[in-house]
Design a protein around this motif. Sequence first.
Motif, mmCIF file in Angstrom:
data_model
loop_
_atom_site.group_PDB
_atom_site.id
_atom_site.type_symbol
_atom_site.label_atom_id
_atom_site.label_comp_id
_atom_site.label_asym_id
_atom_site.label_seq_id
_atom_site.Cartn_x
_atom_site.Cartn_y
_atom_site.Cartn_z
ATOM 1 N N LEU A 394 3.462 -6.981 -1.352
ATOM 2 C CA LEU A 394 2.135 -7.141 -0.750
ATOM 3 C C LEU A 394 1.281 -5.886 -0.935
ATOM 4 C CD1 LEU A 394 3.212 -9.011 2.503
ATOM 5 C CD2 LEU A 394 1.788 -9.947 0.667
ATOM 6 N N ALA A 395 1.917 -4.723 -0.876
ATOM 7 C CA ALA A 395 1.172 -3.477 -1.105
ATOM 8 C C ALA A 395 0.645 -3.423 -2.536
ATOM 9 C CB ALA A 395 2.065 -2.274 -0.813
ATOM 10 N N LEU A 396 1.448 -3.864 -3.491
ATOM 11 C CA LEU A 396 0.999 -3.907 -4.888
ATOM 12 C C LEU A 396 -0.166 -4.881 -5.071
ATOM 13 C CD1 LEU A 396 4.418 -3.865 -6.783
ATOM 14 C CD2 LEU A 396 2.666 -2.084 -6.877
ATOM 15 N N LEU A 397 -0.194 -5.923 -4.238
ATOM 16 C CA LEU A 397 -1.257 -6.926 -4.345
ATOM 17 C C LEU A 397 -2.482 -6.574 -3.503
ATOM 18 C CD1 LEU A 397 0.887 -10.203 -4.334
ATOM 19 C CD2 LEU A 397 -0.283 -9.141 -6.281
ATOM 20 N N GLY A 398 -2.534 -5.333 -2.995
ATOM 21 C CA GLY A 398 -3.765 -4.853 -2.377
ATOM 22 C C GLY A 398 -3.800 -4.803 -0.870
ATOM 23 N N PHE A 399 -2.679 -5.064 -0.195
ATOM 24 C CA PHE A 399 -2.667 -5.077 1.270
ATOM 25 C C PHE A 399 -2.093 -3.777 1.830
ATOM 26 C CE2 PHE A 399 -2.408 -9.536 -0.014
ATOM 27 C CZ PHE A 399 -3.343 -10.139 0.814
ATOM 28 N N ASN A 400 -2.457 -3.475 3.069
ATOM 29 C CA ASN A 400 -1.736 -2.490 3.869
ATOM 30 C C ASN A 400 -0.716 -3.251 4.706
ATOM 31 O OD1 ASN A 400 -2.879 -0.112 3.040
ATOM 32 N ND2 ASN A 400 -4.422 -0.050 4.658
ATOM 33 N N VAL A 401 0.524 -2.817 4.655
ATOM 34 C CA VAL A 401 1.600 -3.574 5.298
ATOM 35 C C VAL A 401 2.226 -2.742 6.415
ATOM 36 C CG1 VAL A 401 3.719 -4.889 4.937
ATOM 37 C CG2 VAL A 401 2.064 -4.657 3.067
ATOM 38 N N HIS A 402 2.377 -3.364 7.573
ATOM 39 C CA HIS A 402 3.038 -2.724 8.716
ATOM 40 C C HIS A 402 4.313 -3.502 9.022
ATOM 41 C CE1 HIS A 402 -0.468 -0.196 9.834
ATOM 42 N NE2 HIS A 402 -1.130 -1.181 9.247
ATOM 43 N N CYS A 403 5.442 -2.818 8.976
ATOM 44 C CA CYS A 403 6.731 -3.434 9.305
ATOM 45 C C CYS A 403 7.141 -2.957 10.696
ATOM 46 C CB CYS A 403 7.798 -3.050 8.285
ATOM 47 S SG CYS A 403 7.460 -3.650 6.615
ATOM 48 N N ALA A 404 7.100 -3.860 11.652
ATOM 49 C CA ALA A 404 7.362 -3.493 13.048
ATOM 50 C C ALA A 404 8.778 -3.874 13.444
ATOM 51 C CB ALA A 404 6.361 -4.189 13.969
ATOM 52 N N CYS A 405 9.415 -2.971 14.175
ATOM 53 C CA CYS A 405 10.785 -3.194 14.632
ATOM 54 C C CYS A 405 10.899 -2.664 16.054
ATOM 55 C CB CYS A 405 11.767 -2.477 13.699
ATOM 56 S SG CYS A 405 13.506 -2.671 14.126
ATOM 57 N N TYR A 406 11.877 -3.137 16.801
ATOM 58 C CA TYR A 406 12.056 -2.681 18.181
ATOM 59 C C TYR A 406 12.794 -1.347 18.245
ATOM 60 C CZ TYR A 406 16.999 -3.904 17.902
ATOM 61 O OH TYR A 406 18.326 -3.941 17.551
ATOM 62 N N VAL A 427 3.033 3.254 -3.672
ATOM 63 C CA VAL A 427 2.443 2.491 -2.563
ATOM 64 C C VAL A 427 2.905 2.996 -1.195
ATOM 65 C CG1 VAL A 427 2.121 0.389 -3.922
ATOM 66 C CG2 VAL A 427 4.281 0.758 -2.708
ATOM 67 N N THR A 428 3.515 4.168 -1.166
ATOM 68 C CA THR A 428 4.048 4.682 0.103
ATOM 69 C C THR A 428 2.970 4.761 1.177
ATOM 70 O OG1 THR A 428 5.601 6.008 -1.192
ATOM 71 C CG2 THR A 428 5.374 6.565 1.131
ATOM 72 N N GLN A 429 1.760 5.158 0.781
ATOM 73 C CA GLN A 429 0.679 5.312 1.757
ATOM 74 C C GLN A 429 0.186 3.971 2.298
ATOM 75 O OE1 GLN A 429 0.475 5.801 -1.447
ATOM 76 N NE2 GLN A 429 -1.434 4.957 -2.302
ATOM 77 N N ASN A 430 0.573 2.877 1.660
ATOM 78 C CA ASN A 430 0.113 1.552 2.090
ATOM 79 C C ASN A 430 1.162 0.778 2.880
ATOM 80 O OD1 ASN A 430 -1.176 1.706 -1.111
ATOM 81 N ND2 ASN A 430 -2.522 1.654 0.670
ATOM 82 N N ILE A 431 2.292 1.416 3.138
ATOM 83 C CA ILE A 431 3.374 0.744 3.865
ATOM 84 C C ILE A 431 3.777 1.607 5.047
ATOM 85 C CG2 ILE A 431 5.744 -0.128 3.742
ATOM 86 C CD1 ILE A 431 5.288 -0.587 0.739
#
Length: 577
Positions: A394-406, A427-431
């Motif tokens: 998704l980051a490669l396709l232009g999104f900022n991605v947030h992976c949330a965990c407890y 893409v590190t800055q986008n994840i």
Amino acid sequence: MLQSISAKIQAVIAELTSQELINKDTKEFSQQRDQFYNKLNEKLLILDEAKVLSKYAFGFNVNEAIEECFKSIAIKATDIHTNINKFLKSFVEEAGLTSKDYDFFNLYYNNLLSCRQEVKGAKFEINDKIDKIEKEIFDKIRMWEQLVEKESSIENISMSLINMKDVSNNIPSFNVKINQRIDEVLINHKNRTKITNAISRLGAILIQDLSCVTQSIIAEHKAFQGYALSLFNEKIQKHDIDHVLENLRSDCIDKSKLKTRYHEFEAIYKDLIQQNLKPNVELNQLILETKRIAGDIKQTSGNIIWNADVRNRITKLLARIFALWTLQSAHHYFEAQDVENKNTYLLKLHAAQVVSIFRMLSLGDKNEELKNNLVQIETGEGKSVTLGATALLLALLGFNVHCACYSDYLSQRDYNGFLKVFDTLGVTQNIRYGIFNKLYEEMIHRNEEIRQSVEQFISNGSNNIVSNSQLIERAKILLIDEVDVFFSQDFYGNVCTPSTSLRDPTITSLTNFIWTQRKSKLNLNQVKATPEYVACSNRFPNWEPLILEAVKSLIYDVISFESHNYIVKEDKIGYKE
């Protein structure tokens, strides 16, 4: 007076003399056990100090009574050590100890550790006892180590490893140290034999024993990482794409479309691995090709591009992402020189992971629109890899991605597991990985330090902090790990209310006034007439409604506030019960 002191000394002596060291407070939790021995230490110190009173006529010999009390505690500590010695005798003789035997050892040994840590006022030779126990345990461990170093029989080597690991698993106090010894033994064994498949041969013997001990050896020790990976890959090969699609449960899925996409993915992935699986291979061409296919799509919240052209890139990109992931972690493959199933030593994804990613992105639906999806992946089935690859795609396709965990620990572990590929593809800055609160904080501060801005705005009537609000932001996608936790009462439906503190001398004066006059049962009008309130209002002329609400709360709180009654005597504070 003397009679009262005498009674107290005798009461403490009687209490300690009858006190058993193994009791409900010392059997369960370490904190309770430490507290018990801490209190025991306090009482022993009191008795030790009471010896100075022996010159007074108490009607009994104070020193003798106290010494007898100390001896009583020492005997009980010795009894604990005696029980441990019984265990050690069976341990040294390899007499087939049970989990119950180990439980008793841990109980007694942990009591000695707590006693050594907390009891400072008496000498029970605890250090010597503990040193002797550890020496006997590790003398036996060393004997098994030497057997591994000298033995040529794999069966005997595996038995020594099992014995060492059994102790590690059953005695938590020695777990880390013994595991380090096992790691060293395995490395030495590999170097000594100079056989490239020495570890896999040893693993094959260990795996025949279905006990938890052998499973933990293979799962927890670095020397067996390649072999464990091989076992996992052999296991998942049974679950091919047909098996996955047959067991896929969802409405309105075009399984034939999913199967076609999977075969396209598989063909590209295998071809890339075949071309690039070489020691020290340069992957620049693969990296550039991946970025070229991704293109430079501008995804914004008001204009998300998810047309057929974008969807058709997914299979090609995913194959290259996983090829990079496999090739960058191929060291186990190159170490496994003389094994028949060498390909199983590669980090591979399985069909269920690929299909899970397809389904998260709505591939296989009628219209394949990007929408919210829920995918169930059970523990051990590769959820972390699935999330990491999806975030990267998704980051490669232009999104900022947030992976949330407890869990902050799990979140960081999963992030580090894919960080090398994130960096490789830029893409590190986008994840972003993190717990829910951390991601929320990052989001509210994305343009400026919101708390600082509010404080400056109220205090100065202006905000001089540089804002990034003019930047065009990428559209955001949230991937939630352990979604059932998100729907728990701690998260779902709750509101997070960020706040900031205003600091000013006029605020301090006003709050101090209300506090000092708390017994006067102040009302709002009385406070508003004070110089302190007027000064505060003049300092923040545009925020009097805010000040009024704060004052109302303060008045109510000081009226209903109940403090502990205390007295101050000789610079000490004591609370009345």
